[in-house]
Design a protein around this motif. Structure first.
Motif, PDB file in Angstrom:
ATOM      1  N   LYS A  94       0.852  -1.212  -0.130  1.00  0.00           N
ATOM      2  CA  LYS A  94       0.116  -0.032  -0.078  1.00  0.00           C
ATOM      3  C   LYS A  94       0.735   1.182   0.093  1.00  0.00           C
ATOM      4  O   LYS A  94       2.024   1.149   0.503  1.00  0.00           O
ATOM      5  N   PRO A  95       0.364   2.308  -0.455  1.00  0.00           N
ATOM      6  CA  PRO A  95       1.195   3.555  -0.307  1.00  0.00           C
ATOM      7  C   PRO A  95       1.594   3.859   0.949  1.00  0.00           C
ATOM      8  O   PRO A  95       2.727   4.608   1.005  1.00  0.00           O
ATOM      9  N   GLU A  96       0.927   3.697   2.159  1.00  0.00           N
ATOM     10  CA  GLU A  96       1.349   4.012   3.296  1.00  0.00           C
ATOM     11  C   GLU A  96       2.395   2.817   3.636  1.00  0.00           C
ATOM     12  O   GLU A  96       2.918   3.190   4.732  1.00  0.00           O
ATOM     13  N   ASP A  97       2.782   1.981   2.804  1.00  0.00           N
ATOM     14  CA  ASP A  97       3.884   1.112   3.107  1.00  0.00           C
ATOM     15  C   ASP A  97       5.422   1.918   2.719  1.00  0.00           C
ATOM     16  O   ASP A  97       6.392   1.409   3.159  1.00  0.00           O
ATOM     17  N   SER A  98       5.287   2.862   2.003  1.00  0.00           N
ATOM     18  CA  SER A  98       6.303   3.459   1.628  1.00  0.00           C
ATOM     19  C   SER A  98       7.125   4.245   2.817  1.00  0.00           C
ATOM     20  O   SER A  98       6.525   4.959   3.730  1.00  0.00           O
ATOM     21  N   ALA A  99       8.628   3.866   2.581  1.00  0.00           N
ATOM     22  CA  ALA A  99       9.426   4.534   3.965  1.00  0.00           C
ATOM     23  C   ALA A  99      10.739   3.667   3.619  1.00  0.00           C
ATOM     24  O   ALA A  99      10.929   3.023   2.640  1.00  0.00           O
ATOM     25  N   VAL A 100      11.669   4.358   4.543  1.00  0.00           N
ATOM     26  CA  VAL A 100      13.094   3.668   4.410  1.00  0.00           C
ATOM     27  C   VAL A 100      13.141   2.482   5.091  1.00  0.00           C
ATOM     28  O   VAL A 100      12.584   2.599   6.578  1.00  0.00           O
ATOM     29  N   GLY A 130      19.801   1.424   5.417  1.00  0.00           N
ATOM     30  CA  GLY A 130      18.295   1.597   5.112  1.00  0.00           C
ATOM     31  C   GLY A 130      18.103   1.345   3.385  1.00  0.00           C
ATOM     32  O   GLY A 130      19.234   1.560   2.554  1.00  0.00           O
ATOM     33  N   ILE A 131      16.912   1.035   3.264  1.00  0.00           N
ATOM     34  CA  ILE A 131      16.593   0.804   1.761  1.00  0.00           C
ATOM     35  C   ILE A 131      15.231   1.556   1.400  1.00  0.00           C
ATOM     36  O   ILE A 131      14.154   1.456   2.395  1.00  0.00           O
ATOM     37  N   GLN A 132      14.937   2.290   0.567  1.00  0.00           N
ATOM     38  CA  GLN A 132      13.721   2.742   0.282  1.00  0.00           C
ATOM     39  C   GLN A 132      12.863   1.928  -0.509  1.00  0.00           C
ATOM     40  O   GLN A 132      13.183   1.305  -1.626  1.00  0.00           O
ATOM     41  N   VAL A 133      11.689   1.945   0.011  1.00  0.00           N
ATOM     42  CA  VAL A 133      10.514   1.404  -0.565  1.00  0.00           C
ATOM     43  C   VAL A 133       9.570   2.299  -0.919  1.00  0.00           C
ATOM     44  O   VAL A 133       9.115   3.063  -0.081  1.00  0.00           O
ATOM     45  N   THR A 134       8.880   2.419  -2.132  1.00  0.00           N
ATOM     46  CA  THR A 134       8.147   3.524  -2.562  1.00  0.00           C
ATOM     47  C   THR A 134       7.021   2.958  -3.106  1.00  0.00           C
ATOM     48  O   THR A 134       7.235   2.167  -4.285  1.00  0.00           O
ATOM     49  N   VAL A 135       5.784   2.984  -2.638  1.00  0.00           N
ATOM     50  CA  VAL A 135       4.762   2.188  -3.367  1.00  0.00           C
ATOM     51  C   VAL A 135       3.761   3.260  -3.845  1.00  0.00           C
ATOM     52  O   VAL A 135       2.958   4.408  -3.094  1.00  0.00           O
ATOM     53  N   SER A 136       3.591   3.499  -5.284  1.00  0.00           N
ATOM     54  CA  SER A 136       2.809   4.441  -5.850  1.00  0.00           C
ATOM     55  C   SER A 136       1.333   4.037  -6.027  1.00  0.00           C
ATOM     56  O   SER A 136       0.828   2.845  -6.225  1.00  0.00           O
ATOM     57  N   SER A 137       0.108   4.756  -5.860  1.00  0.00           N
ATOM     58  CA  SER A 137      -1.047   4.501  -6.070  1.00  0.00           C
ATOM     59  C   SER A 137      -1.644   4.177  -7.352  1.00  0.00           C
ATOM     60  O   SER A 137      -0.889   4.767  -8.341  1.00  0.00           O
TER      61      SER A 137
END
Length: 122
Positions: free
Chosen positions: A86-92, A115-122
């Motif tokens: 989900k977009p709210e999972d976006s975080a480092v 840290g690893i960037q995870v970006t979830v787009s809607s």
């Protein structure tokens, strides 16, 4: 000292899946627990999932049923399989490892990956 090498992550669309891995190396006498935390912009770093040496697992309520943590003890490696993102999972996402360098007093360690960037787009 102990080093953590993280891999995986990246951009993904909502509903998609990603995998993260983290391998600990260095002076490790015994590993107590490994896990993943995440931190969004302006937010605190929160637990996502953790697995201890005995196999006990904790998940944040927000990821239960969607994320799966697993570990190869002999390799001091932990994996995080993320699905239905989900977009709210976006975080480092940060790998964490706790354990001991040796058997005596003062031998504990508590290390973080970079840290690893995870970006979830809607």
């Amino acid at each position: 000292q102990v080093q953590l090498e993280e891999s995986g992550g990246g951009p993904v669309q909502a509903g998609g899946s990603l995998s993260l891995s983290c391998e600990a190396s260095g002076s490790i006498y015994a590993m107590v627990a490994m896990g993943w935390y995440r931190q969004g912009p302006g937010e605190q770093r929160d637990l996502v999932a953790q697995i201890n040496r005995g196999g006990g697992i904790n998940y944040a309520d927000s990821v239960k049923g969607r994320f799966t943590i697993s570990r190869i003890n002999a390799m001091n490696t932990v994996y995080l399989q993320m699905s239905s993102l989900k977009p709210e999972d976006s975080a480092v996402y940060y790998c964490n490892a706790r354990g001991y360098h040796c058997s005596g007093y003062g031998c504990s360690f508590d290390e973080w990956g970079q840290g690893i960037q995870v970006t979830v787009s809607s």
